[in-house]
Design a protein around this motif. Structure first.
Motif, PDB file in Angstrom:
ATOM      1  N   PHE A  15       3.110  -8.540  46.983  1.00  0.00           N
ATOM      2  CA  PHE A  15       1.862  -8.829  46.276  1.00  0.00           C
ATOM      3  C   PHE A  15       1.318  -7.573  45.605  1.00  0.00           C
ATOM      4  CE2 PHE A  15      -2.115 -10.563  45.204  1.00  0.00           C
ATOM      5  CZ  PHE A  15      -3.102  -9.665  45.578  1.00  0.00           C
TER       6      PHE A  15
ATOM      7  N   ARG B 277      -1.931 -22.178  49.666  1.00  0.00           N
ATOM      8  CA  ARG B 277      -1.668 -21.316  48.518  1.00  0.00           C
ATOM      9  C   ARG B 277      -0.226 -21.500  48.052  1.00  0.00           C
ATOM     10  NH1 ARG B 277      -5.136 -16.770  48.159  1.00  0.00           N
ATOM     11  NH2 ARG B 277      -7.225 -17.670  47.980  1.00  0.00           N
ATOM     12  N   GLN B 278       0.156 -22.778  47.806  1.00  0.00           N
ATOM     13  CA  GLN B 278       1.472 -23.019  47.251  1.00  0.00           C
ATOM     14  C   GLN B 278       1.530 -22.397  45.875  1.00  0.00           C
ATOM     15  OE1 GLN B 278       2.593 -27.179  46.967  1.00  0.00           O
ATOM     16  NE2 GLN B 278       3.679 -26.727  45.064  1.00  0.00           N
ATOM     17  N   LEU B 279       2.477 -21.514  45.664  1.00  0.00           N
ATOM     18  CA  LEU B 279       2.561 -20.758  44.424  1.00  0.00           C
ATOM     19  C   LEU B 279       3.621 -21.331  43.503  1.00  0.00           C
ATOM     20  CD1 LEU B 279       2.412 -17.162  45.949  1.00  0.00           C
ATOM     21  CD2 LEU B 279       0.543 -18.446  44.905  1.00  0.00           C
TER      22      LEU B 279
ATOM     23  N   PHE C  10       5.886 -11.866  51.764  1.00  0.00           N
ATOM     24  CA  PHE C  10       7.243 -12.387  51.782  1.00  0.00           C
ATOM     25  C   PHE C  10       8.170 -11.552  52.654  1.00  0.00           C
ATOM     26  CE2 PHE C  10       7.579 -15.784  48.629  1.00  0.00           C
ATOM     27  CZ  PHE C  10       6.356 -15.688  47.993  1.00  0.00           C
ATOM     28  N   GLY C  11       9.162 -12.216  53.217  1.00  0.00           N
ATOM     29  CA  GLY C  11      10.271 -11.532  53.848  1.00  0.00           C
ATOM     30  C   GLY C  11      11.284 -11.102  52.793  1.00  0.00           C
ATOM     31  N   GLN C  12      12.357 -10.460  53.258  1.00  0.00           N
ATOM     32  CA  GLN C  12      13.352  -9.932  52.321  1.00  0.00           C
ATOM     33  C   GLN C  12      14.316 -11.005  51.840  1.00  0.00           C
ATOM     34  OE1 GLN C  12      13.764  -9.892  55.500  1.00  0.00           O
ATOM     35  NE2 GLN C  12      15.935  -9.956  56.018  1.00  0.00           N
TER      36      GLN C  12
ATOM     37  N   GLU D  70      14.929  -7.007  48.137  1.00  0.00           N
ATOM     38  CA  GLU D  70      13.685  -7.099  48.894  1.00  0.00           C
ATOM     39  C   GLU D  70      12.946  -8.362  48.473  1.00  0.00           C
ATOM     40  OE1 GLU D  70      12.849  -2.269  49.146  1.00  0.00           O
ATOM     41  OE2 GLU D  70      11.238  -3.648  48.618  1.00  0.00           O
ATOM     42  N   GLY D  71      12.015  -8.797  49.321  1.00  0.00           N
ATOM     43  CA  GLY D  71      11.180  -9.916  48.940  1.00  0.00           C
ATOM     44  C   GLY D  71      10.091  -9.486  47.981  1.00  0.00           C
ATOM     45  N   PRO D  72       9.476 -10.435  47.282  1.00  0.00           N
ATOM     46  CA  PRO D  72       8.368 -10.090  46.384  1.00  0.00           C
ATOM     47  C   PRO D  72       7.203  -9.474  47.162  1.00  0.00           C
ATOM     48  CG  PRO D  72       9.132 -12.347  45.998  1.00  0.00           C
ATOM     49  CD  PRO D  72       9.784 -11.872  47.244  1.00  0.00           C
TER      50      PRO D  72
ATOM     51  N   TYR E 108      10.502 -20.715  50.203  1.00  0.00           N
ATOM     52  CA  TYR E 108      10.799 -20.780  48.784  1.00  0.00           C
ATOM     53  C   TYR E 108      12.301 -20.567  48.602  1.00  0.00           C
ATOM     54  CZ  TYR E 108       5.828 -20.281  47.570  1.00  0.00           C
ATOM     55  OH  TYR E 108       4.474 -20.475  47.422  1.00  0.00           O
TER      56      TYR E 108
ATOM     57  N   PRO F 133      10.895 -17.673  42.366  1.00  0.00           N
ATOM     58  CA  PRO F 133      10.947 -18.484  43.584  1.00  0.00           C
ATOM     59  C   PRO F 133      10.372 -19.879  43.340  1.00  0.00           C
ATOM     60  CG  PRO F 133      10.098 -16.287  44.061  1.00  0.00           C
ATOM     61  CD  PRO F 133      10.159 -16.409  42.571  1.00  0.00           C
TER      62      PRO F 133
ATOM     63  N   PHE G 107       5.798 -19.993  40.391  1.00  0.00           N
ATOM     64  CA  PHE G 107       6.186 -18.704  39.829  1.00  0.00           C
ATOM     65  C   PHE G 107       6.778 -18.851  38.440  1.00  0.00           C
ATOM     66  CE2 PHE G 107       5.981 -15.492  43.215  1.00  0.00           C
ATOM     67  CZ  PHE G 107       5.814 -16.271  44.338  1.00  0.00           C
ATOM     68  N   GLY G 108       6.608 -17.801  37.642  1.00  0.00           N
ATOM     69  CA  GLY G 108       7.371 -17.665  36.418  1.00  0.00           C
ATOM     70  C   GLY G 108       8.752 -17.125  36.732  1.00  0.00           C
TER      71      GLY G 108
ATOM     72  N   LEU H  96      13.583 -17.541  50.592  1.00  0.00           N
ATOM     73  CA  LEU H  96      12.487 -16.639  50.937  1.00  0.00           C
ATOM     74  C   LEU H  96      11.480 -17.352  51.825  1.00  0.00           C
ATOM     75  CD1 LEU H  96      11.909 -15.245  47.346  1.00  0.00           C
ATOM     76  CD2 LEU H  96      12.672 -13.867  49.284  1.00  0.00           C
TER      77      LEU H  96
ATOM     78  N   SER I 128      -4.365  -9.884  42.094  1.00  0.00           N
ATOM     79  CA  SER I 128      -4.673 -11.291  41.832  1.00  0.00           C
ATOM     80  C   SER I 128      -5.970 -11.401  41.055  1.00  0.00           C
ATOM     81  CB  SER I 128      -4.795 -12.056  43.149  1.00  0.00           C
ATOM     82  OG  SER I 128      -5.879 -11.568  43.927  1.00  0.00           O
TER      83      SER I 128
ATOM     84  N   PHE J 205       8.930 -23.351  45.298  1.00  0.00           N
ATOM     85  CA  PHE J 205       8.360 -23.828  46.550  1.00  0.00           C
ATOM     86  C   PHE J 205       9.218 -24.926  47.176  1.00  0.00           C
ATOM     87  CE2 PHE J 205       5.207 -25.087  49.554  1.00  0.00           C
ATOM     88  CZ  PHE J 205       5.193 -26.474  49.564  1.00  0.00           C
TER      89      PHE J 205
ATOM     90  N   LEU K 254      -1.655 -14.619  40.421  1.00  0.00           N
ATOM     91  CA  LEU K 254      -1.199 -13.421  41.135  1.00  0.00           C
ATOM     92  C   LEU K 254      -0.033 -12.793  40.387  1.00  0.00           C
ATOM     93  CD1 LEU K 254      -1.383 -16.116  43.247  1.00  0.00           C
ATOM     94  CD2 LEU K 254      -1.443 -14.264  44.894  1.00  0.00           C
TER      95      LEU K 254
ATOM     96  N   TYR L 210       5.478 -20.480  54.513  1.00  0.00           N
ATOM     97  CA  TYR L 210       6.062 -21.112  53.332  1.00  0.00           C
ATOM     98  C   TYR L 210       7.547 -20.779  53.245  1.00  0.00           C
ATOM     99  CZ  TYR L 210       1.131 -20.879  51.886  1.00  0.00           C
ATOM    100  OH  TYR L 210      -0.233 -20.977  51.833  1.00  0.00           O
TER     101      TYR L 210
ATOM    102  N   TYR M 174       3.372 -10.475  41.451  1.00  0.00           N
ATOM    103  CA  TYR M 174       4.204  -9.930  42.503  1.00  0.00           C
ATOM    104  C   TYR M 174       5.236  -9.015  41.861  1.00  0.00           C
ATOM    105  CZ  TYR M 174       2.567 -12.989  46.282  1.00  0.00           C
ATOM    106  OH  TYR M 174       1.808 -13.613  47.252  1.00  0.00           O
TER     107      TYR M 174
ATOM    108  N   LYS N  22       9.025  -7.123  42.570  1.00  0.00           N
ATOM    109  CA  LYS N  22      10.206  -7.287  43.410  1.00  0.00           C
ATOM    110  C   LYS N  22      11.264  -6.253  43.081  1.00  0.00           C
ATOM    111  CE  LYS N  22      13.586 -10.676  45.009  1.00  0.00           C
ATOM    112  NZ  LYS N  22      14.687  -9.705  44.972  1.00  0.00           N
TER     113      LYS N  22
ATOM    114  N   TYR O 240      -6.090 -19.804  40.441  1.00  0.00           N
ATOM    115  CA  TYR O 240      -5.879 -18.513  41.094  1.00  0.00           C
ATOM    116  C   TYR O 240      -4.526 -18.004  40.636  1.00  0.00           C
ATOM    117  CZ  TYR O 240      -6.288 -15.036  44.824  1.00  0.00           C
ATOM    118  OH  TYR O 240      -6.407 -13.877  45.528  1.00  0.00           O
TER     119      TYR O 240
ATOM    120  N   PHE P 283       6.798 -10.830  38.786  1.00  0.00           N
ATOM    121  CA  PHE P 283       6.613 -12.269  38.731  1.00  0.00           C
ATOM    122  C   PHE P 283       5.133 -12.592  38.617  1.00  0.00           C
ATOM    123  CE2 PHE P 283      10.820 -13.808  39.452  1.00  0.00           C
ATOM    124  CZ  PHE P 283      11.452 -12.890  40.278  1.00  0.00           C
TER     125      PHE P 283
END
Lengths: 114, 112
Positions: free
Chosen positions: A46, A100-102, B103-105, A42-44, B35, B43, A104-105, B91, A49, B45, A34, B33, A36, A38, A32, A89
């Motif tokens: 979505f 859903r542990q991701l 995600f939060g900020q 701010e946070g990423p 991160y 990010p 990331f690149g 995060l 996917s 994990f 996705l 989660y 994101y 950013k 799977y 990302f």
């Protein structure tokens, strides 16, 4: 060992043209994927996917392509807009129950020039 | 609010001190989660909760890091004896079962 790689740290595109962001992965267990987006401070967020049973998923101006044999995916944005300027990302996961542990690149900074 | 809320947004602490970072997930999301994002990286994990229990804490870098979620909602990430290398954006994300992670900020932690 980076399991998800985004080899282009930055990309600049003219407004109205197509943006293509690339991502490669090494772990065959990933099923799977996705993208994101950013913005600074701010946070990423979505974006889109794709499951490994598909090779394309489209949502408005955004399309993700998956090439499982090459372990490669790409995000196409067309037409690109200045508001698309952000860090993108790529992320991947393998199903483990409903987790859903991701992974990331490192991200690609997209700049869309007006 | 409707989104994931993290407090504080910024935290500066001295090396060796203890810090707590708080995450308030989206109401009804059972998965939570943590991160960590270092400069120029994506990010990474740290830990995953399903309900109150830590289902996977394999990403915690060492035993100075600990997280709890006692009532299955708010979570706290705790870092003991902070080191300069702990400086990063932390995060938090939450999701419903099989849903996408929101995600939060983030909390920007700086250890001086």
């Amino acid at each position: 060992d980076q399991q998800v790689k985004q080899n282009s740290p930055s990309l600049s595109v003219q407004e109205g043209r197509i943006s293509i962001l690339n991502c490669d992965y090494t772990n065959s267990m990933f099923d799977y994927f996705l993208w994101y987006k950013k913005y600074p401070a701010e946070g990423p967020t979505f974006l889109i996917s794709i499951s490994s049973i598909k090779d394309k998923n489209e949502d408005g101006r955004f399309t993700v392509f998956l090439n499982k044999s090459a372990k490669h995916l790409s995000l196409h944005i067309v037409p690109s807009q200045p508001g698309d300027s952000a860090v993108y990302f790529c992320a991947a996961s393998s199903r483990s129950g409903s987790a859903r542990q991701l992974t990331f690149g490192s991200g690609t900074q997209l700049t869309v020039l007006p | 609010g409707a989104g994931v809320s993290q407090t504080p947004s910024n935290k500066v602490t001295e090396k060796g001190k203890y810090v707590e970072l708080r995450c308030d997930p989206i109401s009804g999301h059972t998965a939570l989660y943590w991160y960590r994002q270092s400069l120029g990286q994506g990010p990474e994990f740290l830990i995953y909760f399903q309900g109150t229990g830590a289902a996977d804490d394999s990403g915690l870098p060492n035993d100075r890091f600990f997280a709890v979620r006692p009532e299955g909602s708010v979570s706290t990430l705790k870092i003991q004896r902070t080191e300069r290398g702990d400086s990063a954006v932390y995060l938090c994300a939450s999701s419903s079962v099989d849903g996408e992670a929101f995600f939060g900020q983030g909390t920007r932690l700086t250890v001086v």
